[in-house]
Design a protein around this motif. Structure first.
Motif, PDB file in Angstrom:
ATOM      1  N   ILE A 179       0.834  -1.195   0.000  1.00 57.09           N
ATOM      2  CA  ILE A 179       0.000   0.000   0.000  1.00 57.09           C
ATOM      3  C   ILE A 179       0.872   1.249   0.000  1.00 57.09           C
ATOM      4  O   ILE A 179       2.068   1.181   0.271  1.00 57.09           O
ATOM      5  CB  ILE A 179      -0.950   0.016   1.211  1.00 57.09           C
ATOM      6  N   LYS A 180       0.260   2.368  -0.330  1.00 54.16           N
ATOM      7  CA  LYS A 180       0.915   3.675  -0.283  1.00 54.16           C
ATOM      8  C   LYS A 180       2.123   3.773  -1.214  1.00 54.16           C
ATOM      9  O   LYS A 180       3.014   4.587  -0.990  1.00 54.16           O
ATOM     10  CB  LYS A 180       1.342   4.029   1.145  1.00 54.16           C
ATOM     11  N   GLY A 181       2.183   2.956  -2.245  1.00 55.93           N
ATOM     12  CA  GLY A 181       3.258   3.041  -3.220  1.00 55.93           C
ATOM     13  C   GLY A 181       4.552   2.372  -2.822  1.00 55.93           C
ATOM     14  O   GLY A 181       5.578   2.524  -3.492  1.00 55.93           O
ATOM     15  N   PHE A 182       4.543   1.599  -1.734  1.00 53.57           N
ATOM     16  CA  PHE A 182       5.751   0.905  -1.278  1.00 53.57           C
ATOM     17  C   PHE A 182       5.896  -0.451  -1.983  1.00 53.57           C
ATOM     18  O   PHE A 182       4.921  -1.073  -2.368  1.00 53.57           O
ATOM     19  CB  PHE A 182       5.697   0.673   0.232  1.00 53.57           C
ATOM     20  N   GLU A 183       7.149  -0.876  -2.108  1.00 56.14           N
ATOM     21  CA  GLU A 183       7.462  -2.199  -2.613  1.00 56.14           C
ATOM     22  C   GLU A 183       8.666  -2.738  -1.838  1.00 56.14           C
ATOM     23  O   GLU A 183       9.408  -1.976  -1.199  1.00 56.14           O
ATOM     24  CB  GLU A 183       7.782  -2.185  -4.107  1.00 56.14           C
ATOM     25  N   ALA A 184       8.837  -4.051  -1.874  1.00 60.87           N
ATOM     26  CA  ALA A 184       9.981  -4.663  -1.215  1.00 60.87           C
ATOM     27  C   ALA A 184      10.442  -5.845  -2.039  1.00 60.87           C
ATOM     28  O   ALA A 184       9.638  -6.497  -2.725  1.00 60.87           O
ATOM     29  CB  ALA A 184       9.633  -5.100   0.197  1.00 60.87           C
TER      30      ALA A 184
ATOM     31  N   LEU B  17      12.838  -2.372   1.862  1.00 58.61           N
ATOM     32  CA  LEU B  17      11.621  -1.627   1.501  1.00 58.61           C
ATOM     33  C   LEU B  17      12.014  -0.425   0.663  1.00 58.61           C
ATOM     34  O   LEU B  17      12.981   0.279   0.990  1.00 58.61           O
ATOM     35  CB  LEU B  17      10.906  -1.165   2.775  1.00 58.61           C
ATOM     36  N   ARG B  18      11.237  -0.164  -0.382  1.00 67.41           N
ATOM     37  CA  ARG B  18      11.565   0.948  -1.278  1.00 67.41           C
ATOM     38  C   ARG B  18      10.322   1.757  -1.628  1.00 67.41           C
ATOM     39  O   ARG B  18       9.202   1.243  -1.616  1.00 67.41           O
ATOM     40  CB  ARG B  18      12.208   0.430  -2.573  1.00 67.41           C
ATOM     41  N   LYS B  19      10.597   3.019  -1.965  1.00 66.32           N
ATOM     42  CA  LYS B  19       9.541   3.870  -2.512  1.00 66.32           C
ATOM     43  C   LYS B  19      10.212   4.880  -3.434  1.00 66.32           C
ATOM     44  O   LYS B  19      11.195   5.502  -3.046  1.00 66.32           O
ATOM     45  CB  LYS B  19       8.771   4.586  -1.404  1.00 66.32           C
ATOM     46  N   PRO B  20       9.720   5.037  -4.657  1.00 66.45           N
ATOM     47  CA  PRO B  20      10.403   5.904  -5.627  1.00 66.45           C
ATOM     48  C   PRO B  20      10.360   7.379  -5.282  1.00 66.45           C
ATOM     49  O   PRO B  20      11.292   8.118  -5.585  1.00 66.45           O
ATOM     50  CB  PRO B  20       9.684   5.628  -6.951  1.00 66.45           C
ATOM     51  N   SER B  21       9.283   7.827  -4.648  1.00 68.88           N
ATOM     52  CA  SER B  21       9.144   9.249  -4.355  1.00 68.88           C
ATOM     53  C   SER B  21       8.413   9.403  -3.020  1.00 68.88           C
ATOM     54  O   SER B  21       7.232   9.077  -2.908  1.00 68.88           O
ATOM     55  CB  SER B  21       8.360   9.942  -5.477  1.00 68.88           C
TER      56      SER B  21
END
Lengths: 115, 113
Positions: free
Chosen positions: B60-65, B76-80
């Motif tokens: 959720i909220k644009g996060f990926e792992a 854990l990553r998020k582009p912006s």
């Protein structure tokens, strides 16, 4: 209910007193967990219930801590002869079953302060 | 015994910048891995989870792992990043068939304008 409910949200007590913290899990969730979170730390596992029985109580720090879940729903964490070191936020979480691979839904916690 | 290490206690990023939070786990077999977020005064909320299959999971909220078995990592990553992402983030691990979930010590994220 809609989410995991914990009461009280805040509890201030004196050293040596007895405290009970209550957790009402999401309706239908069979698994219930208690964690303790001290300032600046991650949640520390205390005990896990599957139904009415404690499946794993290896995280209880000593025999002053005890938890029950008599009807497989609401759980109470009991702390006897409280000590200042017991001050923390006590978190409860519930989980639907083993099929959801351990996804936990947390309450907002009960903050315990022992003076 | 299973364990989780989050090496970064505190991270500061500028709004709009990319984010990566590190997590290393210890478990003898394929673990179940989670990221939770805790905002001030709120309970822990699940961001994403990995059980099996595709090693890149979206949350959720644009996060990926991404699960990397060779490195025992689940970063854990998020582009912006958005200012509302400021919170504390916890990585957690659970062994298969065993219900105990073990959490790391958390990484506190600060977002500056």
């Amino acid at each position: 209910g809609a989410g995991v409910s914990q009461t009280p949200s805040n509890k201030v007590t004196e050293k040596g007193k007895y405290v009970e913290l209550r957790c009402d899990p999401i309706s239908g969730h069979t698994a219930l967990y208690w964690y303790r979170q001290s300032l600046g730390q991650g949640p520390e596992f205390l005990i896990y219930f599957q139904g009415t029985g404690a499946a794993d109580d290896s995280g209880l720090p000593n025999d002053r801590f005890f938890a029950v879940r008599p009807e497989g729903s609401v759980s109470t964490l009991k702390i006897q002869r409280t000590e200042r070191g017991d001050s923390a936020v006590y978190l409860c979480a519930s989980s639907a079953s083993a099929a959801n691979h351990g996804e936990l839904f947390f309450g907002e916690g009960s903050r315990l302060t022992v003076l | 015994a299973q364990s989780v290490t989050q090496p970064d206690i505190h991270i500061t990023v500028s709004e709009g910048a990319s984010l990566e939070l590190r997590c290393n786990y210890s478990y003898g077999a394929t673990p179940y891995l989670f990221w939770y977020v805790q905002s001030p005064g709120q309970g822990l909320q699940l961001l994403l989870k990995y059980f099996s299959g595709d090693t890149l999971v979206q949350g959720i909220k644009g996060f990926e792992a991404e699960f990397k078995r060779s490195q025992s990592s689940f970063n854990l990553r998020k582009p912006s990043v958005h200012w509302s992402d400021a919170a504390e983030y916890f990585c957690a691990v659970r062994g298969g068939g065993y219900q105990k979930v073990t959490f790391g010590t958390g990484t506190k994220l600060q977002v500056i304008p």
